[in-house]
Design a protein around this motif. Structure first.
Motif, PDB file in Angstrom:
ATOM      1  N   ALA A  83      -0.798   9.381 -20.597  1.00 18.90           N
ATOM      2  CA  ALA A  83      -1.523   8.460 -19.732  1.00 18.90           C
ATOM      3  C   ALA A  83      -0.620   7.890 -18.654  1.00 18.90           C
ATOM      4  CB  ALA A  83      -2.128   7.337 -20.566  1.00 18.90           C
ATOM      5  N   ALA A  84       0.602   7.485 -19.027  1.00 13.04           N
ATOM      6  CA  ALA A  84       1.519   6.873 -18.069  1.00 13.04           C
ATOM      7  C   ALA A  84       1.913   7.856 -16.976  1.00 13.04           C
ATOM      8  CB  ALA A  84       2.755   6.356 -18.795  1.00 13.04           C
ATOM      9  N   GLU A  85       2.265   9.081 -17.361  1.00 14.87           N
ATOM     10  CA  GLU A  85       2.672  10.080 -16.377  1.00 14.87           C
ATOM     11  C   GLU A  85       1.523  10.421 -15.438  1.00 14.87           C
ATOM     12  OE1 GLU A  85       4.063  13.431 -18.497  1.00 14.87           O
ATOM     13  OE2 GLU A  85       5.961  12.501 -19.140  1.00 14.87           O
ATOM     14  N   THR A  86       0.350  10.623 -16.008  1.00 13.58           N
ATOM     15  CA  THR A  86      -0.795  10.998 -15.182  1.00 13.58           C
ATOM     16  C   THR A  86      -1.209   9.853 -14.274  1.00 13.58           C
ATOM     17  OG1 THR A  86      -1.563  12.462 -16.947  1.00 13.58           O
ATOM     18  CG2 THR A  86      -3.146  11.880 -15.244  1.00 13.58           C
ATOM     19  N   THR A  87      -1.267   8.656 -14.828  1.00  9.38           N
ATOM     20  CA  THR A  87      -1.666   7.496 -14.021  1.00  9.38           C
ATOM     21  C   THR A  87      -0.735   7.289 -12.847  1.00  9.38           C
ATOM     22  OG1 THR A  87      -2.678   6.403 -15.928  1.00  9.38           O
ATOM     23  CG2 THR A  87      -2.081   5.021 -14.051  1.00  9.38           C
ATOM     24  N   GLU A  88       0.554   7.375 -13.080  1.00  6.57           N
ATOM     25  CA  GLU A  88       1.522   7.168 -11.997  1.00  6.57           C
ATOM     26  C   GLU A  88       1.354   8.212 -10.904  1.00  6.57           C
ATOM     27  OE1 GLU A  88       6.389   6.973 -11.312  1.00  6.57           O
ATOM     28  OE2 GLU A  88       5.548   7.215 -13.333  1.00  6.57           O
ATOM     29  N   ALA A  89       1.175   9.489 -11.310  1.00  8.19           N
ATOM     30  CA  ALA A  89       1.048  10.560 -10.324  1.00  8.19           C
ATOM     31  C   ALA A  89      -0.257  10.436  -9.533  1.00  8.19           C
ATOM     32  CB  ALA A  89       1.108  11.907 -11.039  1.00  8.19           C
ATOM     33  N   VAL A  90      -1.371  10.174 -10.246  1.00  8.91           N
ATOM     34  CA  VAL A  90      -2.664  10.076  -9.576  1.00  8.91           C
ATOM     35  C   VAL A  90      -2.728   8.839  -8.684  1.00  8.91           C
ATOM     36  CG1 VAL A  90      -5.148   9.760  -9.942  1.00  8.91           C
ATOM     37  CG2 VAL A  90      -3.891  11.399 -11.340  1.00  8.91           C
ATOM     38  N   GLU A  91      -2.177   7.716  -9.163  1.00  9.01           N
ATOM     39  CA  GLU A  91      -2.235   6.487  -8.380  1.00  9.01           C
ATOM     40  C   GLU A  91      -1.502   6.624  -7.054  1.00  9.01           C
ATOM     41  OE1 GLU A  91      -3.944   3.683  -8.658  1.00  9.01           O
ATOM     42  OE2 GLU A  91      -4.950   4.672 -10.319  1.00  9.01           O
ATOM     43  N   ARG A  92      -0.449   7.406  -7.023  1.00 11.15           N
ATOM     44  CA  ARG A  92       0.273   7.591  -5.761  1.00 11.15           C
ATOM     45  C   ARG A  92      -0.633   8.258  -4.731  1.00 11.15           C
ATOM     46  NH1 ARG A  92       6.380  10.112  -5.090  1.00 11.15           N
ATOM     47  NH2 ARG A  92       6.616   9.562  -2.884  1.00 11.15           N
ATOM     48  N   VAL A  93      -1.416   9.246  -5.180  1.00 13.06           N
ATOM     49  CA  VAL A  93      -2.339   9.908  -4.265  1.00 13.06           C
ATOM     50  C   VAL A  93      -3.477   8.968  -3.881  1.00 13.06           C
ATOM     51  CG1 VAL A  93      -3.961  11.825  -4.013  1.00 13.06           C
ATOM     52  CG2 VAL A  93      -1.796  12.173  -5.220  1.00 13.06           C
ATOM     53  N   ARG A  94      -3.992   8.230  -4.848  1.00 18.60           N
ATOM     54  CA  ARG A  94      -5.110   7.342  -4.558  1.00 18.60           C
ATOM     55  C   ARG A  94      -4.720   6.235  -3.590  1.00 18.60           C
ATOM     56  NH1 ARG A  94      -7.636   6.062 -10.350  1.00 18.60           N
ATOM     57  NH2 ARG A  94      -8.630   4.423  -9.146  1.00 18.60           N
ATOM     58  N   ARG A  95      -3.507   5.718  -3.715  1.00 12.39           N
ATOM     59  CA  ARG A  95      -3.058   4.703  -2.744  1.00 12.39           C
ATOM     60  C   ARG A  95      -3.017   5.287  -1.341  1.00 12.39           C
ATOM     61  NH1 ARG A  95       0.521   3.215  -6.992  1.00 12.39           N
ATOM     62  NH2 ARG A  95       2.179   4.492  -6.080  1.00 12.39           N
ATOM     63  N   ALA A  96      -2.577   6.534  -1.233  1.00 14.33           N
ATOM     64  CA  ALA A  96      -2.533   7.178   0.080  1.00 14.33           C
ATOM     65  C   ALA A  96      -3.942   7.369   0.646  1.00 14.33           C
ATOM     66  CB  ALA A  96      -1.818   8.524  -0.032  1.00 14.33           C
ATOM     67  N   LEU A  97      -4.907   7.687  -0.224  1.00 17.48           N
ATOM     68  CA  LEU A  97      -6.288   7.838   0.234  1.00 17.48           C
ATOM     69  C   LEU A  97      -6.834   6.530   0.788  1.00 17.48           C
ATOM     70  CD1 LEU A  97      -7.784   9.967  -2.704  1.00 17.48           C
ATOM     71  CD2 LEU A  97      -7.163  10.785  -0.430  1.00 17.48           C
ATOM     72  N   VAL A  98      -6.557   5.440   0.065  1.00 19.94           N
ATOM     73  CA  VAL A  98      -7.021   4.122   0.513  1.00 19.94           C
ATOM     74  C   VAL A  98      -6.408   3.777   1.864  1.00 19.94           C
ATOM     75  CG1 VAL A  98      -6.987   1.654   0.018  1.00 19.94           C
ATOM     76  CG2 VAL A  98      -7.468   3.284  -1.824  1.00 19.94           C
ATOM     77  N   GLU A  99      -5.104   3.996   2.003  1.00 21.99           N
ATOM     78  CA  GLU A  99      -4.423   3.673   3.265  1.00 21.99           C
ATOM     79  C   GLU A  99      -4.959   4.502   4.425  1.00 21.99           C
ATOM     80  OE1 GLU A  99      -0.336   4.320   2.397  1.00 21.99           O
ATOM     81  OE2 GLU A  99      -0.155   2.565   1.077  1.00 21.99           O
TER      82      GLU A  99
END
Length: 484
Positions: A83-99
């Protein structure tokens, strides 16, 4: 097709995707050995879908075949490390999408054994509604502003509809005042303002409810007890007067393709019309689970004006009868028996031809047929000849390989929505036989094809209607060799 690019942002930075790509490579290496790895997925602001490695329960270290894992925002994967590895990797992409102001991105990646990687991002188009899966281009809206036929369906007039005998505004007011002695009711000016905003005259029972309960929460945090008392008195979570709304079709948010697969049916013995929404459905409360309670001013043939209905949040059309009147709801009386007949054998307006449903297109053919879905079968591909010329057949969805001759689709003159696999779409495109009366379409890849070829088909369809194309962006990077 020449690749296009997003506006410059972190979405187009290979480093933003590196963590996700490493997870995908890790999940596929054992299965594919030294071959190049090809995978597809989708990441959006609110959800994501990735083919991740999953450990077999109770067998640590043993890896099952990679499976498509989907999660909504805030949902966790089993296993703290995973969960930690996946969340960190996915969240980086999702933050970029929001920006970047992007709702979501589908992607396809090819990872060579030495780590050299080519990532292709499949971006949004204003003519495409969000994708159902990572290999789908999404619903192609071929005509600007078009909505599915069930959304366009208005209620039928029921001249004989009357208020239920149980409706008793005086009894309702006495009951509510006994239960809510300290409530501050809405004024006549406030009720008139609500009517003007909604464009409808509120029925007398609903006016009584707000004259007593008021439901003006200046600060929901401080007024929680008052809100709770009002909800207990009425039997639902009561909306403030200024949050009443008309539950028309546009208020019932559903995927385009899902509504296109529905049909509006109101049998002769129905109490409630089987609509997506109605200008006569006034939403005033919630059952606490996301289902909306409405006063129904456009009842079915055997319903009552002002009856209380519930709109399920997991349903795209129709509503259930809760009480014959608001008085009955507050007094917790069940609805009475409906007069009239249920309608007998209702025409099959939606037909599913598949291994568990109807055996053939002939069995589905009927002048009233609106929606035909052809799914997985253990038989020869089917001809559409039995449904040629049906005046109301507006939706066809056919799994890849189920049609004997896709060009026959050109004989279905009333089609508005069409869902096919890429190969069938290619036949139609090459033959110049794509029905020009379509309002929307889906290129369904079933998850086992190449998303890039799916997007090529989608963009050709969008071009026929001169609609904005789906953006493709290619990124190249190096993940390096796998650890020894």
């Amino acid at each position: 097709m020449v690749d296009q690019r997003y506006s410059p942002s972190a979405v187009c930075d290979f480093a933003t995707w590196e963590g996700v790509l490493r997870l995908l490579r890790q999940g596929r290496t054992e299965k594919q050995g030294s071959d190049a790895i090809r995978v597809a997925g989708r990441i959006g602001r609110q959800s994501w879908s990735l083919p991740l490695r999953r450990e077999q329960p109770g067998q640590s270290g043993q890896v099952s075949q990679s499976e498509q894992v989907s999660r909504g925002a805030g949902e966790d994967l089993p296993g703290e490390t995973e969960a930690a590895e996946t969340t960190e990797a996915v969240e980086r992409v999702r933050r970029a999408l929001v920006e970047a102001g992007v709702d979501g991105v589908s992607f396809n990646v090819k990872i060579m054994p030495d780590g050299q990687s080519t990532l292709r991002l499949l971006g949004a188009s204003p003519a495409v509604r969000s994708s159902v899966g990572p290999s789908d281009a999404g619903t192609l809206l071929l005509v600007e502003g078009a909505v599915p036929e069930p959304w366009r369906r208005l209620p039928d007039p029921v001249p004989g509809a009357v208020v239920a005998p149980s409706a008793d505004p005086a009894l309702l007011e006495r009951t509510l005042r006994e239960r809510l002695p300290n409530a501050v009711g809405a004024t006549e000016v406030e009720i008139a303002a609500a009517e003007a905003r909604l464009g409808v005259c509120l029925p007398e029972e609903l006016k009584v409810l707000y004259r007593v309960a008021g439901a003006r929460w200046e600060d929901p945090d401080e007024d929680y007890e008052a809100m709770d008392r009002a909800g207990s008195a009425v039997g639902c979570e009561l909306f403030p007067l200024d949050e009443l709304y008309v539950a028309d079709a546009a208020s019932r948010l559903c995927p385009w393709e899902s509504v296109a697969m529905e049909a509006v049916v109101t049998p002769p013995g129905a109490a409630v019309q089987g609509l997506v929404g109605s200008p006569g459905w006034i939403a005033f409360g919630d059952n606490g689970g996301g289902d909306r309670l409405c006063v129904d001013l456009t009842p079915g043939p055997c319903g009552h004006t002002g009856q209380i209905i519930i709109l399920g949040h997991e349903e795209n059309a129709g509503a259930g009868l809760v009480a014959d009147s608001l008085t009955d709801l507050v007094l917790d009386r069940p609805p009475g028996e409906r007069r009239g007949s249920p309608g007998g054998d209702w025409p099959p307006v939606v037909a599913h031809v598949n291994i568990r449903g109807l055996p053939s297109v002939e069995a589905a053919a009927h002048p009233a047929l609106e929606v035909l879905s052809i799914g997985v079968r253990e038989a020869e591909p089917l001809s559409l000849a039995p449904v040629f010329g049906l005046p109301r057949l507006r939706t066809l969805a056919a799994c890849p390989g189920t049609l004997a001759d896709p060009v026959e689709i050109g004989e279905l003159s009333a089609l508005e929505f069409l869902e096919l696999g890429p190969e069938d779409w290619r036949v139609l495109l090459d033959a110049g036989a794509v029905p020009r009366g379509l309002l929307a379409a889906v290129v369904r890849d079933q998850g086992d094809g190449d998303p890039l070829s799916t997007v090529v088909i989608a963009n050709e369809l969008l071009a026929l209607w001169d609609r904005p194309r789906i953006i493709r962006t290619a990124l190249v990077g190096d993940l390096g060799p796998l650890p020894a």
